[in-house]
Write an enzyme that holds these catalytic residues in place. Structure first.
Site, PDB file in Angstrom:
ATOM      1  N   CYS A  34       0.830  -1.213   0.000  1.00 42.38           N
ATOM      2  CA  CYS A  34       0.000   0.000   0.000  1.00 42.38           C
ATOM      3  C   CYS A  34       0.854   1.248   0.000  1.00 42.38           C
ATOM      4  O   CYS A  34       0.345   2.358   0.032  1.00 42.38           O
ATOM      5  CB  CYS A  34      -1.003  -0.007   1.144  1.00 42.38           C
ATOM      6  SG  CYS A  34      -0.372  -0.639   2.653  1.00 42.38           S
ATOM      7  N   CYS A 103      -2.952   0.345   8.996  1.00 42.06           N
ATOM      8  CA  CYS A 103      -2.115   1.521   9.297  1.00 42.06           C
ATOM      9  C   CYS A 103      -1.771   1.572  10.782  1.00 42.06           C
ATOM     10  O   CYS A 103      -0.654   1.927  11.161  1.00 42.06           O
ATOM     11  CB  CYS A 103      -2.829   2.817   8.897  1.00 42.06           C
ATOM     12  SG  CYS A 103      -3.038   2.992   7.123  1.00 42.06           S
TER      13      CYS A 103
END
Length: 143
Positions: A34, A103
């Site tokens: 990502c 995240c």
């Protein structure tokens, strides 16, 4: 995708951005898939994290989780920092969209990688700390 006000707030006005000169420990983690790269700097005196900062290249959630993670670790002992999980980071931000949960995992890993760097440099053994993973395996998503 709905972001909480806290996530937006930390994304717009992230805390503790930048490098700490002569940091006690620096941890860099990244997820190539990502494209988020997080670097966390910790200043440790005795066994207390007296300062923390970060540089993150990534999405808003990556910035917000790094910002919150550095806020959470400041002023804490190393043992307390070891207890700060990605869930604690997410809770402090009033949650993250499911697709952005990784995240917060990166934020936790960046902090731990910085602790690892500190332990290597200073010869301090940190109970329960594992060496940083070299590469992130997030169950390869091939289209």
């Amino acid at each position: 995708m709905e972001y909480s006000e806290k996530v937006m707030e930390h994304f717009m006005n992230p805390r503790n951005v930048g490098e700490i000169e002569a940091a006690s420990g620096v941890g860099t983690v990244g997820n190539v898939q990502c494209g988020d790269i997080m670097r966390v700097f910790l200043k440790i005196e005795g066994d207390v994290v007296t300062d923390a900062s970060f540089k993150t290249f990534g999405c808003g959630a990556a910035v917000a989780t790094s910002s919150m993670a550095t806020e959470l670790v400041k002023g804490k002992t190393i043992a307390e920092v070891m207890q700060i999980t990605n869930k604690a980071v997410m809770d402090a931000l009033d949650g993250l969209p499911a697709v952005k949960a990784h995240c917060s995992v990166l934020a936790e890993e960046a902090v731990q990688a910085a602790l690892w760097d500190y332990s290597q440099k200073s010869g301090v053994v940190i109970e329960g700390l594992k060496p940083p993973k070299e590469e992130h395996e997030h169950g390869h998503h091939h289209a």
